[in-house]
Structure formats: structure tokens, C-alpha cells
Design an enzyme around this catalytic site. Structure first.
Site, PDB file in Angstrom:
ATOM      1  N   GLN A   1       0.824  -1.249  -0.032  1.00  0.00           N
ATOM      2  CA  GLN A   1       0.027   0.081  -0.057  1.00  0.00           C
ATOM      3  C   GLN A   1       0.922   1.229   0.097  1.00  0.00           C
ATOM      4  O   GLN A   1       1.690   1.485   1.080  1.00  0.00           O
ATOM      5  CB  GLN A   1      -0.709  -0.134   1.262  1.00  0.00           C
ATOM      6  CG  GLN A   1      -1.716   1.065   1.545  1.00  0.00           C
ATOM      7  CD  GLN A   1      -2.541   1.208   2.708  1.00  0.00           C
ATOM      8  OE1 GLN A   1      -2.032   0.646   3.886  1.00  0.00           O
ATOM      9  NE2 GLN A   1      -3.619   1.631   2.534  1.00  0.00           N
ATOM     10  N   GLY A   2       0.686   1.906  -1.100  1.00  0.00           N
ATOM     11  CA  GLY A   2       1.771   3.331  -1.141  1.00  0.00           C
ATOM     12  C   GLY A   2       0.719   4.438  -0.861  1.00  0.00           C
ATOM     13  O   GLY A   2       0.393   5.148  -1.834  1.00  0.00           O
ATOM     14  N   TYR A   3       0.277   4.699   0.293  1.00  0.00           N
ATOM     15  CA  TYR A   3      -0.384   6.011   0.616  1.00  0.00           C
ATOM     16  C   TYR A   3       0.477   6.787   1.464  1.00  0.00           C
ATOM     17  O   TYR A   3       0.480   7.902   0.710  1.00  0.00           O
ATOM     18  CB  TYR A   3      -1.501   5.573   1.967  1.00  0.00           C
ATOM     19  CG  TYR A   3      -2.835   5.060   1.084  1.00  0.00           C
ATOM     20  CD1 TYR A   3      -2.869   4.228  -0.266  1.00  0.00           C
ATOM     21  CD2 TYR A   3      -4.053   5.061   1.856  1.00  0.00           C
ATOM     22  CE1 TYR A   3      -4.063   3.876  -0.688  1.00  0.00           C
ATOM     23  CE2 TYR A   3      -5.163   4.798   1.416  1.00  0.00           C
ATOM     24  CZ  TYR A   3      -5.271   4.137  -0.039  1.00  0.00           C
ATOM     25  OH  TYR A   3      -6.365   3.635  -0.486  1.00  0.00           O
ATOM     26  N   SER A   4       1.080   6.513   2.957  1.00  0.00           N
ATOM     27  CA  SER A   4       1.713   7.656   3.365  1.00  0.00           C
ATOM     28  C   SER A   4       3.000   8.189   2.852  1.00  0.00           C
ATOM     29  O   SER A   4       3.757   7.374   2.011  1.00  0.00           O
ATOM     30  CB  SER A   4       2.036   6.953   4.897  1.00  0.00           C
ATOM     31  OG  SER A   4       0.957   6.449   5.373  1.00  0.00           O
TER      32      SER A   4
ATOM     33  N   GLU B   1      -9.586  -1.509   5.290  1.00  0.00           N
ATOM     34  CA  GLU B   1      -8.585  -1.854   5.936  1.00  0.00           C
ATOM     35  C   GLU B   1      -8.752  -1.706   7.362  1.00  0.00           C
ATOM     36  O   GLU B   1      -8.230  -2.810   8.361  1.00  0.00           O
ATOM     37  CB  GLU B   1      -7.466  -0.686   5.671  1.00  0.00           C
ATOM     38  CG  GLU B   1      -6.059  -0.735   6.554  1.00  0.00           C
ATOM     39  CD  GLU B   1      -5.004   0.182   6.055  1.00  0.00           C
ATOM     40  OE1 GLU B   1      -5.257   1.086   4.998  1.00  0.00           O
ATOM     41  OE2 GLU B   1      -4.076   0.274   6.553  1.00  0.00           O
TER      42      GLU B   1
ATOM     43  N   SER C   1      -4.555   6.761  12.882  1.00  0.00           N
ATOM     44  CA  SER C   1      -4.385   6.449  14.026  1.00  0.00           C
ATOM     45  C   SER C   1      -5.598   6.376  14.941  1.00  0.00           C
ATOM     46  O   SER C   1      -6.635   6.806  14.655  1.00  0.00           O
ATOM     47  CB  SER C   1      -3.499   7.776  14.786  1.00  0.00           C
ATOM     48  OG  SER C   1      -4.262   8.797  14.862  1.00  0.00           O
TER      49      SER C   1
ATOM     50  N   GLU D   1      -6.482   8.547  17.769  1.00  0.00           N
ATOM     51  CA  GLU D   1      -7.091   9.871  17.669  1.00  0.00           C
ATOM     52  C   GLU D   1      -7.709  10.425  16.184  1.00  0.00           C
ATOM     53  O   GLU D   1      -8.941  10.867  16.226  1.00  0.00           O
ATOM     54  CB  GLU D   1      -5.855  10.829  17.748  1.00  0.00           C
ATOM     55  CG  GLU D   1      -5.338  10.711  18.934  1.00  0.00           C
ATOM     56  CD  GLU D   1      -4.232   9.699  19.011  1.00  0.00           C
ATOM     57  OE1 GLU D   1      -3.970   8.980  18.147  1.00  0.00           O
ATOM     58  OE2 GLU D   1      -3.476   9.507  20.046  1.00  0.00           O
TER      59      GLU D   1
HETATM   60  C1  LIG Z   1       4.420  -0.008  11.556  1.00  0.00           C
HETATM   61  C2  LIG Z   1       3.416   0.772  10.541  1.00  0.00           C
HETATM   62  C3  LIG Z   1       3.430   0.196   9.286  1.00  0.00           C
HETATM   63  C4  LIG Z   1       2.501   1.143   8.156  1.00  0.00           C
HETATM   64  N1  LIG Z   1       2.370   0.594   7.042  1.00  0.00           N
HETATM   65  C5  LIG Z   1       1.934   1.375   6.228  1.00  0.00           C
HETATM   66  C6  LIG Z   1       1.583   1.032   4.424  1.00  0.00           C
HETATM   67  O1  LIG Z   1       1.919  -0.148   4.422  1.00  0.00           O
HETATM   68  N2  LIG Z   1       1.157   1.817   3.760  1.00  0.00           N
HETATM   69  C7  LIG Z   1       1.095   3.094   4.189  1.00  0.00           C
HETATM   70  O2  LIG Z   1       0.688   4.052   3.034  1.00  0.00           O
HETATM   71  N3  LIG Z   1       1.135   3.617   5.263  1.00  0.00           N
HETATM   72  C8  LIG Z   1       1.543   2.844   6.375  1.00  0.00           C
HETATM   73  N4  LIG Z   1       1.825   3.194   7.549  1.00  0.00           N
HETATM   74  C9  LIG Z   1       1.626   4.647   7.765  1.00  0.00           C
HETATM   75  C10 LIG Z   1       0.565   5.026   8.749  1.00  0.00           C
HETATM   76  O3  LIG Z   1      -0.589   5.009   8.037  1.00  0.00           O
HETATM   77  C11 LIG Z   1       0.844   6.475   9.279  1.00  0.00           C
HETATM   78  O4  LIG Z   1       1.863   6.355  10.302  1.00  0.00           O
HETATM   79  C12 LIG Z   1      -0.318   7.152   9.842  1.00  0.00           C
HETATM   80  O5  LIG Z   1      -1.353   7.423   9.239  1.00  0.00           O
HETATM   81  C13 LIG Z   1       0.003   8.298  10.987  1.00  0.00           C
HETATM   82  O6  LIG Z   1       0.585   9.278   9.973  1.00  0.00           O
HETATM   83  P1  LIG Z   1       1.970   9.737  10.675  1.00  0.00           P
HETATM   84  O7  LIG Z   1       3.059   8.759  10.854  1.00  0.00           O
HETATM   85  O8  LIG Z   1       2.410  10.881   9.645  1.00  0.00           O
HETATM   86  O9  LIG Z   1       1.794  10.525  11.876  1.00  0.00           O
HETATM   87  P2  LIG Z   1       1.178  12.009  11.968  1.00  0.00           P
HETATM   88  O10 LIG Z   1      -0.186  12.108  11.166  1.00  0.00           O
HETATM   89  O11 LIG Z   1       2.109  13.204  11.963  1.00  0.00           O
HETATM   90  O12 LIG Z   1       0.598  12.128  13.450  1.00  0.00           O
HETATM   91  C14 LIG Z   1       1.106  12.144  14.525  1.00  0.00           C
HETATM   92  C15 LIG Z   1       0.530  12.366  15.808  1.00  0.00           C
HETATM   93  O13 LIG Z   1      -0.512  13.191  15.813  1.00  0.00           O
HETATM   94  C16 LIG Z   1      -2.099  12.657  15.977  1.00  0.00           C
HETATM   95  N5  LIG Z   1      -2.929  13.404  14.991  1.00  0.00           N
HETATM   96  C17 LIG Z   1      -2.453  13.778  13.780  1.00  0.00           C
HETATM   97  N6  LIG Z   1      -3.614  14.473  13.259  1.00  0.00           N
HETATM   98  C18 LIG Z   1      -4.540  14.634  14.184  1.00  0.00           C
HETATM   99  C19 LIG Z   1      -5.882  15.129  14.228  1.00  0.00           C
HETATM  100  N7  LIG Z   1      -6.128  15.726  13.156  1.00  0.00           N
HETATM  101  N8  LIG Z   1      -6.480  15.003  15.498  1.00  0.00           N
HETATM  102  C20 LIG Z   1      -5.983  14.508  16.530  1.00  0.00           C
HETATM  103  N9  LIG Z   1      -4.825  13.828  16.655  1.00  0.00           N
HETATM  104  C21 LIG Z   1      -3.965  13.900  15.325  1.00  0.00           C
HETATM  105  C22 LIG Z   1      -2.006  11.378  15.347  1.00  0.00           C
HETATM  106  O14 LIG Z   1      -2.830  10.582  16.051  1.00  0.00           O
HETATM  107  C23 LIG Z   1      -0.467  10.987  15.906  1.00  0.00           C
HETATM  108  O15 LIG Z   1      -0.343  10.536  17.249  1.00  0.00           O
HETATM  109  C24 LIG Z   1       2.264   2.393   8.561  1.00  0.00           C
HETATM  110  C25 LIG Z   1       2.802   3.005   9.847  1.00  0.00           C
HETATM  111  C26 LIG Z   1       3.271   2.032  10.791  1.00  0.00           C
HETATM  112  C27 LIG Z   1       3.777   2.785  11.939  1.00  0.00           C
END
Ligand SMILES: Cc1cc2nc3c(=O)[nH]c(=O)nc-3n(C[C@H](O)[C@H](O)[C@H](O)COP(=O)(O)OP(=O)(O)OC[C@H]3O[C@@H](n4cnc5c(N)ncnc54)[C@H](O)[C@@H]3O)c2cc1C
Length: 404
Positions: free
Chosen positions: A128-131, A251, A389, A391
Site C-alpha cells: 500500500q503506497g499511501y503515506s 483496512e 491512528s 485519535e
Molecule cells: C508499522 C507501520 C506500518 C505502516 N504501514 C503502512 C503501509 O503499508 N502503507 C502506508 O501507506 N502507510 C503505512 N503506515 C503509515 C500510517 O498509516 C501512518 O503512520 C499514520 O497514518 C499516521 O501518520 P504519521 O505517521 O504521518 O503521523 P502524524 O499524522 O504526523 O500523526 C502524529 C500524531 O498526531 C496525531 N494527529 C494527527 N492528526 C490529528 C488530528 N487531526 N486530530 C488528533 N490527533 C491527530 C496522531 O494521532 C499521532 O498521534 C504504517 C505505519 C506504521 C507505524
């Protein structure tokens, strides 16, 4: 709600249990038992998925026309229960539960014909290439760019946290095709062959200590002038956000947390009986028993929610925002189980935070069942982050269900 299985369901449960017992390769079960997250190597995963496929049980959730089993929701739940009980590794959700429903609903006939049979036969795996760096919760800010040149897109940019990108055959990928108007309206959904020149995959090692090159889970993926045929775009250009959100519901909702958590809880019960506190098993302590009982009630609630959620769905339906409840509570209770397990083993958990791989010959100290407690605790931290997450799930629920 009556959670007891009826006579017919019990017969089905026995059939599933007997088949899994007879057909699960012992090396697959062993690797899954020893892994931090019930994920296994590509070789073992394909070995097991192919067996399930030959039996016709790899894609039970798909509509029958695409190879689904036509099982009721209770039968699907029983199947997941028996898979967890037998130490089945997680199957490839990206392929079976995420990209497949999107292709069925929004893919072209040619895409359905090309990709779905290969997924159902366990011949191709997806990631999955989202993040992206800076675009996780705020996914609509993504910047990986796809510029159209004739019948191709030229993709440049970076994805991060891409689970299993190091072994996937294909990636479903969100790319920016326009900077006009709202951010969500400039995103497209591409299917990218991971063998295309210009793709570079670098590992990210997690705090659980899985540092061997092929055993790690997540990666960064870099795209430099990667050419993707326009026919590999799902649906319309700039409408990718709609397909991306549809996929996220699968998902979040389709992970069958209950059966896995029940198994982890049974592991915790064993620890409670075998780990000693001042000469007495932990389970002799009223305080410990109270904490176990409180946790089991939370687990019962997750199972109940999940069952209700499955029974409200017909095969092929989108899970909707109820998926957020299941994802949020399933992962939070899962973390609580690993937290209590770390408390139960105390110091004995410490030596194995980084050292022990599933094929390690280091002999555990502190008795059976303790060596994977810390790695599992660390590995589980990810679950309330990925897929949105906790949140973010609370925000979704506040908006969609409470109208706030
Ligand atoms: C082990 C692992 C596997 C993953 N696998 C994949 C994958 O296969 N493909 C893919 O595309 N992605 C993947 N991800 C990415 C995952 O979807 C993101 O890490 C997640 O969406 C959070 O984004 P971020 O890491 O940029 O954190 P941020 O968005 O920067 O968030 C940081 C903190 O701020 C909080 N926060 C952010 N916005 C808000 C809001 N509006 N209100 C309240 N709190 C908020 C969050 O809850 C978190 O605690 C993976 C992540 C991990 C850790």
C-alpha cells in the site's frame, strides 16, 4: 445477542479445524508462532496462501462470482477463529481485503481480469503506497507527482512506512495528478508494478528488533521517473480520493481482531498461572485477577462489536464508519494485553527485546512462553498508528456518528 454457535455451525467449525490441522505446514505455524506480529516470510506466506487457495478458502469475503465461499458472517468469524487458534500467520490483507474490493467496485473489466485471479491464486502480493513523509493522518497533502506523457504517467516522489514493499509484486499507490482546486480533487489511484525501473526500496527497522534484511516489515520507497501505463489507473483521473477512502474502510474493518486477541489473552492466562510473585502464581493474587477480568470484559466487547459488525454486512458491502470502532478498540485492547504480559514476565522479558528471531538458537530464560512477550509488546505499538491512528478514528466517529 446469542453468541453460542448452533449445531450446524459446530459441524462447520469441526470441518474447518480438521482441515487446517491436516493442511497447515508445521514450518508455517512455527514461523508464525515465533514472529513478533504473526507475519511471516514471503515464502511461508505464499506456501500457506496457495494451500488455502486450492481448497477455495483464500478469499471467503469475496462475492461468489469472483471465487468467494458464500459463507455466512458467523462462518467467516469461525474460520478466522480457527485460523488464529492454529497459529496461522496473517494473510496478505493488502491483496485480499484492500485492493481487491476496490478493483471489484471501481476497476475496469481488463483490470479485474488481469489482477483478481492472480490474487485469488496467491500468485501476486500487493503493498500500500499511501503515506509519505509529512502526509500520514493528513493524507490529502500527499506530493508524489504523476505527470501524464501520452499513454504513460511519469511518477516521482517518496512513500514511507510501506509494509512489505521489499517483497510485493504490485503497489496500489496514491499520486498527485493536479494541484488545482481542493487537495482531495487532485489525487489519482495507480497500480504500479514493483519491478518497474526507477523504484528503490529501503528498509526501516522497528523498535521490536526485527533487523534482519528479509524479516523487517516496513520500508521507504523512492520513485524516480517511474513509467506507469495509463491503463493502470483505477477509475477516473483526480478521483482517487474516493477509491482511497473506500479502501480504508476495508483496512480498518476487515482485520478480524477478536480471534487474534482471544488467542493472545489465552497466552496471558498461561503466563498468569506460570509466572510467580513471591512464590505464588500471579493468578493467586486478587488484584491481578481483577485486572485480568477487566481486560477480558473489554475483549468480550471487542468480539461482540466485531460479530455485530460482520453480521450487519452483506458480502461485498463497504464497512462504513463502524469500521473505525472495530479498528480503534481492537488495537487498543490488543496493546493492553501485551502490556499486562510484559508486567507478568517482569525482568524475564528484558533479554529478548532485540535479540531473538524466530529461528534463533538462544535458549530463553524465565520459562516457556516468555521470550516473545517484549518483542510483541513493542511490535504492537504500531497498531494504533497505522491505518489511521486512534485519535483520527475518534475524529471520524465524532463527525460521522455523533454529528459533531
Ligand atoms: C508499522 C507501520 C506500518 C505502516 N504501514 C503502512 C503501509 O503499508 N502503507 C502506508 O501507506 N502507510 C503505512 N503506515 C503509515 C500510517 O498509516 C501512518 O503512520 C499514520 O497514518 C499516521 O501518520 P504519521 O505517521 O504521518 O503521523 P502524524 O499524522 O504526523 O500523526 C502524529 C500524531 O498526531 C496525531 N494527529 C494527527 N492528526 C490529528 C488530528 N487531526 N486530530 C488528533 N490527533 C491527530 C496522531 O494521532 C499521532 O498521534 C504504517 C505505519 C506504521 C507505524
Amino acid at each position: 445477542m446469542n453468541l453460542a454457535f448452533n449445531a450446524e455451525e459446530l459441524v462447520f467449525q469441526k470441518e474447518v479445524r480438521d482441515w487446517i490441522t491436516a493442511n497447515m505446514p508445521p514450518e508455517v505455524a512455527e514461523e508464525s508462532r515465533r514472529s513478533r506480529s504473526s507475519h511471516v516470510s514471503k515464502e511461508r506466506l505464499l506456501q500457506w496462501q496457495k494451500k488455502l487457495s486450492q481448497k477455495g478458502w483464500l478469499v471467503p469475503n469475496w462475492p461468489k462470482e469472483y471465487g468467494g465461499t458464500g459463507w455466512s458472517s458467523t462462518q467467516k468469524f469461525i474460520f478466522e477463529m480457527e485460523m488464529a487458534r492454529a497459529d496461522s500467520p496473517y494473510l496478505s490483507s493488502f491483496s485480499l481485503k484492500m485492493v481487491a474490493p476496490v478493483l471489484m467496485k471501481y476497476g475496469s473489466e481488463a483490470q479485474k481480469k488481469r489482477f483478481l485471479p492472480k490474487i485469488a491464486a496467491a500468485e501476486e502480493l500487493w503493498c500500500q503506497g499511501y503515506s509519505e513523509p509529512g502526509s500520514g493522518s493528513d493524507l490529502a497533502s500527499l506530493r508524489t507527482r504523476a505527470e501524464r506523457q501520452g499513454d504513460q504517467y511519469i511518477v516521482n516522489g517518496q512513500k514511507i512506512w510501506t509494509t512489505n514493499a521489499h517483497w510485493a509484486d504490485w503497489m496500489f499507490c496514491l499520486v498527485r495528478t493536479s494541484n488545482e482546486g481542493k487537495r482531495q480533487e487532485g489525487i489519482s489511484f495507480l497500480l504500479i508494478d514493483m519491478k518497474t525501473p526507477g523504484i528503490k526500496v529501503d528498509p526501516i527497522y522497528l523498535v521490536d528488533g526485527t533487523r534482519t534484511p528479509m524479516r523487517h516489515e516496513v520500508n521507504q520507497v523512492f520513485f524516480t521517473d517511474v513509467r506507469v501505463p495509463v491503463e493502470n489507473r483505477v477509475g477516473e483521473e483526480n478521483k482517487g480520493w474516493t477509491y482511497a477512502k473506500y479502501l480504508l474502510e476495508f483496512e480498518r474493518g476487515g482485520q478480524a481482531h477478536g480471534p487474534r486477541l482471544r488467542k493472545a489473552f489465552r497466552h496471558l492466562q498461561t503466563l498468569s498461572k506460570t509466572q510467580l510473585n513471591e512464590g505464588e502464581p500471579l493468578s493467586a493474587s486478587p488484584h491481578w485477577r481483577e485486572r485480568m477480568a477487566a481486560l477480558e470484559m473489554e475483549l468480550d466487547a471487542v468480539e461482540m462489536n466485531e460479530l455485530m459488525f460482520y453480521s450487519s454486512l452483506k458480502t461485498g458491502d463497504a464497512p462504513g464508519s463502524m469500521a473505525s470502532i472495530v479498528k480503534m478498540r481492537g488495537t487498543e485492547v490488543g496493546q493492553k494485553i501485551t502490556e499486562l504480559a510484559v508486567e507478568a514476565v517482569g525482568w524475564y522479558g528484558a533479554p529478548f527485546t532485540e535479540l531473538r528471531n524466530y529461528d534463533s538458537n538462544i535458549v530463553p530464560v524465565g520459562g516457556e512462553y516468555v521470550d516473545d512477550v517484549s518483542p510483541r509488546y513493542f511490535n504492537q505499538r504500531k497498531t494504533t498508528i497505522y491505518g489511521g491512528s486512534s485519535e483520527v478514528q475518534r475524529n471520524v466517529l465524532a463527525k460521522a456518528m455523533l454529528g459533531l
